[in-house]
Design a protein around this motif. Structure first.
Motif, PDB file in Angstrom:
ATOM      1  N   ARG A  70       0.839  -1.419  -0.061  1.00  0.00           N
ATOM      2  CA  ARG A  70       0.076  -0.077   0.048  1.00  0.00           C
ATOM      3  C   ARG A  70       0.865   1.247   0.017  1.00  0.00           C
ATOM      4  O   ARG A  70       0.719   2.147  -0.653  1.00  0.00           O
ATOM      5  N   LEU A  71       1.813   1.228   0.735  1.00  0.00           N
ATOM      6  CA  LEU A  71       2.930   2.299   0.795  1.00  0.00           C
ATOM      7  C   LEU A  71       3.624   2.496  -0.586  1.00  0.00           C
ATOM      8  O   LEU A  71       3.685   3.652  -0.843  1.00  0.00           O
ATOM      9  N   GLU A  72       3.763   1.356  -1.113  1.00  0.00           N
ATOM     10  CA  GLU A  72       4.508   1.523  -2.379  1.00  0.00           C
ATOM     11  C   GLU A  72       3.575   2.275  -3.559  1.00  0.00           C
ATOM     12  O   GLU A  72       4.241   3.180  -4.211  1.00  0.00           O
ATOM     13  N   LEU A  73       2.343   1.786  -3.345  1.00  0.00           N
ATOM     14  CA  LEU A  73       1.440   2.643  -4.237  1.00  0.00           C
ATOM     15  C   LEU A  73       1.073   3.949  -4.035  1.00  0.00           C
ATOM     16  O   LEU A  73       1.353   4.726  -4.916  1.00  0.00           O
ATOM     17  N   ILE A  74       1.469   4.462  -2.853  1.00  0.00           N
ATOM     18  CA  ILE A  74       1.159   5.801  -2.423  1.00  0.00           C
ATOM     19  C   ILE A  74       2.317   6.200  -2.999  1.00  0.00           C
ATOM     20  O   ILE A  74       2.246   7.437  -3.456  1.00  0.00           O
ATOM     21  N   ILE A  75       3.743   5.814  -2.840  1.00  0.00           N
ATOM     22  CA  ILE A  75       4.632   6.526  -3.201  1.00  0.00           C
ATOM     23  C   ILE A  75       4.828   6.616  -4.820  1.00  0.00           C
ATOM     24  O   ILE A  75       5.236   7.729  -5.422  1.00  0.00           O
ATOM     25  N   GLY A  76       4.331   5.612  -5.362  1.00  0.00           N
ATOM     26  CA  GLY A  76       4.300   5.683  -7.018  1.00  0.00           C
ATOM     27  C   GLY A  76       3.121   6.682  -7.430  1.00  0.00           C
ATOM     28  O   GLY A  76       3.404   7.206  -8.184  1.00  0.00           O
ATOM     29  N   LYS A  77       2.240   7.107  -6.544  1.00  0.00           N
ATOM     30  CA  LYS A  77       0.981   7.681  -6.981  1.00  0.00           C
ATOM     31  C   LYS A  77       1.670   9.306  -6.887  1.00  0.00           C
ATOM     32  O   LYS A  77       1.485  10.315  -7.703  1.00  0.00           O
TER      33      LYS A  77
END
Length: 119
Positions: free
Chosen positions: A7-14
């Protein structure tokens, strides 16, 4: 823990995608203004090396201010990503990576401070 990291990786990607999109938008609009504005009205790009001047130039539709604003956002995007990573590693209690990422953030901040003081 793996779900939280995903989930954190998705946020960082966003964060990276949004930062790049904003930067591209600012620069494209600046390019359009540059094409359609009278050259006598354009203030040189080196007049926009401070954030307050960039913002005031954007408000009066100065093309180079829009271009410099895009560059500013482009430079700021990875810094925000590193800052987010510090908090992400703190949240999952991965202290080794938190300290390494904090060191990277410190290096970025010191480099920006020295870069600003060199002008």
């Amino acid at each position: 823990m793996k779900d939280e990291m995903s989930r954190l990786e998705l946020i960082i990607g966003k964060i990276l995608r949004v930062g790049i999109a904003i930067s591209i938008g600012l620069m494209l609009f600046g390019c359009l203004l540059l094409v359609f504005r009278n050259n006598k009205e354009i203030i040189p790009y080196y007049s926009y090396l401070e954030l307050n001047k960039i913002l005031s130039g954007i408000l009066v539709l100065q093309p180079n201010a829009w271009l410099m604003g895009g560059l500013f956002v482009l430079i700021l995007t990875p810094v925000i990503r590193v800052l987010t990573s510090v908090f992400a590693f703190m949240k999952v209690k991965d202290w080794t990576y938190m300290w390494i990422t904090s060191l990277v953030l410190l290096i970025l901040i010191v480099a920006m401070i020295f870069g600003i003081s060199q002008k």
